[in-house]
Design a protein around this motif. Structure first.
Motif, PDB file in Angstrom:
ATOM      1  N   VAL A  12      -5.843  -4.446  -2.874  1.00 27.96           N
ATOM      2  CA  VAL A  12      -5.291  -5.775  -1.931  1.00 27.96           C
ATOM      3  C   VAL A  12      -6.113  -6.788  -2.673  1.00 27.96           C
ATOM      4  N   ARG A  43      -4.348  -7.605  -6.070  1.00 28.35           N
ATOM      5  CA  ARG A  43      -3.059  -8.211  -6.083  1.00 28.35           C
ATOM      6  C   ARG A  43      -2.837  -9.643  -5.376  1.00 28.35           C
ATOM      7  N   LYS A  81       1.482   6.955  -6.733  1.00 22.15           N
ATOM      8  CA  LYS A  81       0.183   7.815  -7.207  1.00 22.15           C
ATOM      9  C   LYS A  81       0.297   8.996  -6.573  1.00 22.15           C
ATOM     10  N   GLN A  82       0.277   9.601  -5.411  1.00 22.94           N
ATOM     11  CA  GLN A  82       0.069  10.481  -4.685  1.00 22.94           C
ATOM     12  C   GLN A  82       1.022  11.592  -4.946  1.00 22.94           C
ATOM     13  N   GLU A 140      -6.562   1.500  -2.475  1.00 25.20           N
ATOM     14  CA  GLU A 140      -5.719   0.507  -2.343  1.00 25.20           C
ATOM     15  C   GLU A 140      -5.688  -0.481  -0.944  1.00 25.20           C
ATOM     16  N   LEU A 141      -6.301  -0.017  -0.033  1.00 22.44           N
ATOM     17  CA  LEU A 141      -6.612  -0.958   1.156  1.00 22.44           C
ATOM     18  C   LEU A 141      -7.650  -1.666   0.782  1.00 22.44           C
ATOM     19  N   LEU A 195     -10.408   9.467   4.657  1.00 20.92           N
ATOM     20  CA  LEU A 195      -8.814   9.363   3.927  1.00 20.92           C
ATOM     21  C   LEU A 195      -9.394   9.529   2.222  1.00 20.92           C
ATOM     22  N   VAL A 208       0.867  -1.162  -0.100  1.00 24.63           N
ATOM     23  CA  VAL A 208      -0.043   0.014   0.049  1.00 24.63           C
ATOM     24  C   VAL A 208       0.863   1.332  -0.028  1.00 24.63           C
ATOM     25  N   ASP A 212      -7.883   7.227  -3.126  1.00 28.39           N
ATOM     26  CA  ASP A 212      -6.854   6.199  -3.560  1.00 28.39           C
ATOM     27  C   ASP A 212      -6.241   5.297  -2.388  1.00 28.39           C
ATOM     28  N   ALA A 213      -6.171   5.822  -1.067  1.00 30.10           N
ATOM     29  CA  ALA A 213      -5.929   5.138   0.012  1.00 30.10           C
ATOM     30  C   ALA A 213      -6.814   4.120   0.198  1.00 30.10           C
ATOM     31  N   ARG A 226       2.263   1.779  -3.682  1.00 29.93           N
ATOM     32  CA  ARG A 226       1.307   2.259  -4.521  1.00 29.93           C
ATOM     33  C   ARG A 226       0.986   3.610  -4.452  1.00 29.93           C
ATOM     34  N   LEU A 227       0.539   3.945  -3.087  1.00 27.31           N
ATOM     35  CA  LEU A 227       0.211   5.472  -2.753  1.00 27.31           C
ATOM     36  C   LEU A 227       1.366   6.345  -3.160  1.00 27.31           C
ATOM     37  N   ILE A 272      -2.756   6.992   7.599  1.00 29.87           N
ATOM     38  CA  ILE A 272      -2.746   5.800   6.599  1.00 29.87           C
ATOM     39  C   ILE A 272      -2.046   4.602   7.579  1.00 29.87           C
TER      40      ILE A 272
END
Lengths: 188, 188
Positions: B159, B162, A166-167, B154-155, B147, A159, B150-151, A162-163, A178
């Motif tokens: 997940v 992947r 992007k971020q 991804e969480l 949040l 995580v 994006d976060a 990937r963040l 996070i």
DNA sequence: GGTACTATCGAATGAACGTTCAATCGAGAG
DNA sequence: CTCTCGATTGAACGTTCATTCGATAGTACC
């Protein structure tokens, strides 16, 4: 004497630039040579083939990544602190090394991914050994949930990576929120 | 009349096979033609270029993905249930469609990623609109942590995707434990 | 049966690429 | 000065590839 390895390094640096901008297959050796200010021939003097050249970059990037991840005195922290430290290390590294991150992603997406062979070098790297060890003891020590290692990884470093890619410009508070979320997800 | 679109479909199916086995650039049009049992010319009859051909596959895969993700009556569930349902949908889809998953990863790793243009088709897709909506209302309704999207992504779905790609045969208990972990991570 | 249109083929084209190699350069040793 | 050897060059080679195109066959409509 420095000159010799200088050229090798220059070639690898320009390769990283070109690959992240244009991709593996749109990065001809001729262009790499021109951008690096050397002839095509000299690339083949330092690297046996384009394939090996890319593998060399992969190993190089992986090594500096390992160093970045393991930075700080993570051996003498509580599991929670070590986890968060590594997470933040990953986030910071990838934030400041977007090219490296993109390259790694592209490399792993390669179908004939030679990760296996290139990874042999990495097994011997002390930083990676250290990280693996920390995660394993935390897992066996009843601090982490009993989940597959892949799951733990994807819920943490994955995580972060990937963040970070992007971020752009996440404020401290959000970033910490996070990390905490990730820790909540994997810890008992 | 069915024959016409049949060939189109056959070409796209074989393209997916070849790309996941050998990668974009090791998939020449000639080989695709041979494997599909058609001539090279006919591919150019149905698709204007290799680039557009690949984009067509991307759109096709994205559409069936959207359908899979939004399956079930997620509109009439609690946020928690809808979340877990979508997570499991994603996991199952990617588990049973490894080729599609790999293709998507490769496509996104493309440096000149034409995701933007190809994505225009997808904006109109009702399933994607639905998913976006659910996540947004959950976020505004005080159920999800505050949040960045994006976060959250991804969480959760990230997940699931992947892990599905990597893992083979995760038992139900472990799978549920991971969904719960993800939900813990993103919910208040 | 003539006209138009689509489907289909695959040899030919031309560009791009990875790699090779014969040749040159320059520094250091003897 | 000469010999050696790594560094360096870039034109040339052979291959591969995406794309084109002229030809053929089938189909549908008038």
């Amino acid at each position: 004497m420095a000159v010799l390895s200088d050229k090798r390094e220059i070639i690898l640096e320009n390769l990283l630039d070109l690959i992240t901008e244009r991709g593996f297959h749109d990065t001809p050796m001729s262009l790499l040579a021109r951008k690096s200010g050397v002839s095509v021939g000299i690339i083949y003097h330092y690297f046996p083939s384009k394939e090996m050249l890319i593998d060399a970059l992969y190993v190089k990037v992986k090594l500096i990544l390992g160093e970045a991840l393991a930075s700080g005195d993570i051996q003498n922290m509580t599991e929670a602190d070590a986890f968060k430290r590594v997470w933040l290390n990953a986030f910071e590294f990838y934030s400041n090394h977007k090219k490296e991150a993109l390259f790694l992603e592209q490399y792993k997406a390669l179908p004939d991914c030679r990760e296996g062979e290139a990874a042999e070098f990495l097994q011997k790297d002390k930083n990676f050994a250290l990280l693996v060890n920390i995660f394993r003891t935390a897992s066996q020590g009843g601090v982490l949930k009993d989940l597959p290692m892949d799951a733990i990884y994807e819920l943490s470093i994955g995580v972060a990576m990937r963040l970070a890619i992007k971020q752009t410009g996440l404020d401290e508070a959000t970033k910490n929120a996070i990390v905490e979320s990730c820790w909540t997800a994997v810890s008992l």
